[in-house]
Design a protein around this motif. Structure first.
Motif, PDB file in Angstrom:
ATOM      1  N   UNK A   1       0.833  -1.214   0.000  1.00 37.92           N
ATOM      2  CA  UNK A   1       0.000   0.000   0.000  1.00 37.92           C
ATOM      3  C   UNK A   1       0.870   1.267   0.000  1.00 37.92           C
ATOM      4  N   UNK A   2       1.971   1.244   0.764  1.00 46.50           N
ATOM      5  CA  UNK A   2       2.856   2.412   0.761  1.00 46.50           C
ATOM      6  C   UNK A   2       3.483   2.600  -0.619  1.00 46.50           C
ATOM      7  N   UNK A   3       3.690   1.483  -1.327  1.00 46.94           N
ATOM      8  CA  UNK A   3       4.327   1.531  -2.653  1.00 46.94           C
ATOM      9  C   UNK A   3       3.458   2.253  -3.691  1.00 46.94           C
ATOM     10  N   UNK A   4       2.178   2.339  -3.434  1.00 50.41           N
ATOM     11  CA  UNK A   4       1.296   3.003  -4.397  1.00 50.41           C
ATOM     12  C   UNK A   4       1.698   4.474  -4.607  1.00 50.41           C
ATOM     13  N   UNK A   5       2.343   5.049  -3.597  1.00 49.60           N
ATOM     14  CA  UNK A   5       2.826   6.425  -3.738  1.00 49.60           C
ATOM     15  C   UNK A   5       3.918   6.548  -4.789  1.00 49.60           C
ATOM     16  N   UNK A   6       4.698   5.470  -4.964  1.00 48.09           N
ATOM     17  CA  UNK A   6       5.713   5.443  -6.026  1.00 48.09           C
ATOM     18  C   UNK A   6       5.047   5.093  -7.349  1.00 48.09           C
ATOM     19  N   UNK A   7       4.222   4.044  -7.313  1.00 44.99           N
ATOM     20  CA  UNK A   7       3.595   3.536  -8.539  1.00 44.99           C
ATOM     21  C   UNK A   7       2.732   4.595  -9.219  1.00 44.99           C
ATOM     22  N   UNK A   8       2.057   5.393  -8.421  1.00 38.47           N
ATOM     23  CA  UNK A   8       1.178   6.424  -8.981  1.00 38.47           C
ATOM     24  C   UNK A   8       1.896   7.761  -9.198  1.00 38.47           C
ATOM     25  N   UNK A   9       3.215   7.771  -8.950  1.00 38.37           N
ATOM     26  CA  UNK A   9       3.992   8.984  -9.198  1.00 38.37           C
ATOM     27  C   UNK A   9       3.692  10.113  -8.231  1.00 38.37           C
ATOM     28  N   UNK A  10       3.421   9.778  -6.956  1.00 36.54           N
ATOM     29  CA  UNK A  10       3.085  10.808  -5.964  1.00 36.54           C
ATOM     30  C   UNK A  10       4.323  11.236  -5.164  1.00 36.54           C
ATOM     31  N   UNK A  11       5.108  10.273  -4.710  1.00 38.68           N
ATOM     32  CA  UNK A  11       6.248  10.611  -3.846  1.00 38.68           C
ATOM     33  C   UNK A  11       7.301  11.493  -4.536  1.00 38.68           C
ATOM     34  N   UNK A  12       7.750  11.154  -5.787  1.00 42.50           N
ATOM     35  CA  UNK A  12       8.821  11.983  -6.387  1.00 42.50           C
ATOM     36  C   UNK A  12       8.476  13.467  -6.476  1.00 42.50           C
ATOM     37  N   UNK A  13       7.267  13.859  -6.934  1.00 37.97           N
ATOM     38  CA  UNK A  13       6.974  15.303  -6.926  1.00 37.97           C
ATOM     39  C   UNK A  13       6.961  15.898  -5.517  1.00 37.97           C
ATOM     40  N   UNK A  14       6.542  15.099  -4.512  1.00 37.66           N
ATOM     41  CA  UNK A  14       6.570  15.615  -3.133  1.00 37.66           C
ATOM     42  C   UNK A  14       8.016  15.819  -2.665  1.00 37.66           C
ATOM     43  N   UNK A  15       8.909  14.925  -3.093  1.00 35.19           N
ATOM     44  CA  UNK A  15      10.332  15.120  -2.781  1.00 35.19           C
ATOM     45  C   UNK A  15      10.826  16.409  -3.438  1.00 35.19           C
ATOM     46  N   UNK A  16      10.399  16.634  -4.683  1.00 34.63           N
ATOM     47  CA  UNK A  16      10.782  17.863  -5.375  1.00 34.63           C
ATOM     48  C   UNK A  16      10.259  19.097  -4.645  1.00 34.63           C
ATOM     49  N   UNK A  17       9.074  18.981  -4.052  1.00 34.59           N
ATOM     50  CA  UNK A  17       8.527  20.090  -3.266  1.00 34.59           C
ATOM     51  C   UNK A  17       9.489  20.444  -2.129  1.00 34.59           C
ATOM     52  N   UNK A  18       9.967  19.405  -1.445  1.00 31.35           N
ATOM     53  CA  UNK A  18      10.921  19.624  -0.355  1.00 31.35           C
ATOM     54  C   UNK A  18      12.256  20.151  -0.852  1.00 31.35           C
ATOM     55  N   UNK A  19      12.727  19.600  -1.985  1.00 32.68           N
ATOM     56  CA  UNK A  19      14.011  20.060  -2.547  1.00 32.68           C
ATOM     57  C   UNK A  19      13.908  21.539  -2.914  1.00 32.68           C
ATOM     58  N   UNK A  20      12.773  21.920  -3.508  1.00 30.40           N
ATOM     59  CA  UNK A  20      12.584  23.327  -3.875  1.00 30.40           C
ATOM     60  C   UNK A  20      12.613  24.234  -2.662  1.00 30.40           C
ATOM     61  N   UNK A  21      12.002  23.768  -1.568  1.00 30.27           N
ATOM     62  CA  UNK A  21      11.963  24.581  -0.352  1.00 30.27           C
ATOM     63  C   UNK A  21      13.334  24.708   0.304  1.00 30.27           C
ATOM     64  N   UNK A  22      14.233  23.784  -0.030  1.00 36.07           N
ATOM     65  CA  UNK A  22      15.568  23.820   0.580  1.00 36.07           C
ATOM     66  C   UNK A  22      16.623  24.430  -0.343  1.00 36.07           C
ATOM     67  N   UNK A  23      16.235  24.743  -1.594  1.00 37.65           N
ATOM     68  CA  UNK A  23      17.223  25.184  -2.582  1.00 37.65           C
ATOM     69  C   UNK A  23      17.228  26.699  -2.751  1.00 37.65           C
ATOM     70  N   UNK A  24      18.428  27.235  -2.787  1.00 35.68           N
ATOM     71  CA  UNK A  24      18.613  28.654  -3.079  1.00 35.68           C
ATOM     72  C   UNK A  24      19.009  28.778  -4.552  1.00 35.68           C
TER      73      UNK A  24
END
Length: 393
Positions: free
Chosen positions: A93-116
């Motif tokens: 069930x946790x894997x569905x976040x990868x399979x449906x392409x949800x986690x990577x954009x959320x990681x990008x959200x965090x990367x954007x918030x940490x990037x200058x």
């Protein structure tokens, strides 16, 4: 009687069911845990990935088991409906976040918030270095096709050259989910090995004099520029390449939260709590895809080798383009900052700094290398969007 009970107990344990392939995968997971904990190679990623791999290869645990669903007739309406006979495993069930392409954009959200993005705004030409370092993706794509992989599979393998784990996962989940395990392990392993893989390539392609070049200090970037930048990039890139929208959109939303200064609470949540939670789920479930049945195959060896080639070519093309910029500017650009264009923020930039200081202790390349480094994040997302547009069906 007692012997039968003991025999039944033994057969119910994982020890009686474990295969040689699972033993090999457990050893691989132990090695990754060693690298993460003892050597501190990207521990935030490698610990959950390695532990997910460990869990997935323990027989009978069923953590990645799919739910059992049957089609039955509804006694009230008489219509055929789905009925779950057995729930799936936790990691399924946790894997569905990868399979449906949800986690990577959320990681990008965090990367954007940490990037200058200040260094990139101050020196816009560094985006060319970020673009040059993406050549490895397309060259490796051709090599993968030559080795017999399909177009979507070759695209997923080539993206490893961007040294951007979330992008590699996002693209692979869309184009070749059957290769998610080996591609994830290759992508994150090479990200962790940036300090080992890049320096020999950087030194081989530059002279001592080039490595000694001290760059001028970057101009200050105003707050207004930093606020306009994520909005502008989102509009331009998404209009040009809609398939890159999820990654670029989340990356720039995170950055806008950081730079706007009016949603500090949200920005901190994205940078810390959300990022940590998604990293755990992403790493654990990606590791769990590396089971013995799918991972131990000739294709995995090809992917590992092709991934290394992709990453090495990306580093080399970044440095070569840095040399071209060095010549074009009359020696004002240190070519070492080109290697940071492969993404892997901020580790690749730190490697540029380290190699530069080895040649000249007065050299401070970190902020200059951050320009191509963050440009590499945008570049790999754009490259993923391009490949998705061509092979996404």
């Amino acid at each position: 009687m007692v012997i039968d009970i003991l025999k039944g107990f033994w057969q119910s344990t994982g020890f009686a069911s474990i295969t040689i392939g699972q033993v090999i995968m457990l050893i691989v997971s132990f090695i990754l845990l060693y690298l993460a904990i003892k050597k501190e190679f990207e521990p935030l990623l490698l610990v959950p990935i390695a532990f997910g791999m460990l869990l997935a290869n323990l027989p009978l645990a069923g953590l990645m088991a799919e739910p059992v669903v049957e089609i039955v007739k509804d006694p009230k309406t008489g219509k055929l409906v789905q009925e779950t006979k057995q729930l799936g495993g936790l990691l399924y069930y946790l894997y569905q976040g990868v399979k449906l392409g949800i986690y990577p954009p959320l990681i990008f959200l965090g990367v954007g918030a940490m990037t200058d993005f200040g260094p990139l705004i101050a020196n816009p030409r560094s985006i060319l270095l970020g673009a040059a370092a993406q050549f490895g993706i397309f060259i490796t794509f051709i090599g993968a096709v030559a080795l017999g992989f399909t177009g979507p599979q070759a695209a997923s393998i080539g993206i490893i050259g961007g040294a951007d784990g979330p992008t590699a996962l996002y693209l692979t989940s869309k184009l070749a989910p059957e290769l998610l395990g080996p591609i994830a392990v290759a992508a994150y392993s090479y990200m962790a090995l940036v300090p080992i893989i890049q320096p020999p390539i950087m030194k081989a392609l530059t002279t001592e004099e080039e490595r000694k070049i001290v760059m001028e200090q970057l101009r200050p970037v105003s707050k207004k520029e930093k606020i306009i930048f994520p909005i502008l990039i989102t509009v331009i890139v998404t209009l040009l390449l809609p398939s890159a929208g999820p990654l670029i959109g989340m990356l720039m939303l995170g950055n806008l939260m950081r730079e706007a200064g009016v949603v500090e609470r949200l920005s901190k949540t994205v940078q810390n709590e959300l990022m940590n939670i998604v990293t755990i789920f992403l790493g654990l479930t990606v590791g769990a895809t590396a089971n013995a049945e799918t991972f131990l195959s000739p294709d995995t060896i090809k992917i590992i080798v092709l991934g290394l080639i992709a990453f090495s070519i990306g580093t080399a093309t970044g440095v070569i383009f840095g040399k071209i910029m060095c010549k074009a500017t009359g020696g004002k650009v240190n070519p070492l900052i080109g290697s940071a264009g492969v993404s892997a923020v901020p580790m690749a930039a730190r490697v540029s700094q380290k190699v530069g200081q080895e040649a000249n202790p007065r050299n401070f390349l970190l902020m200059h290398a951050m320009g191509p480094n963050v440009a590499g994040v945008i570049g790999s997302a754009v490259a993923a969007g391009l490949l998705l547009m061509f092979f996404g069906g």
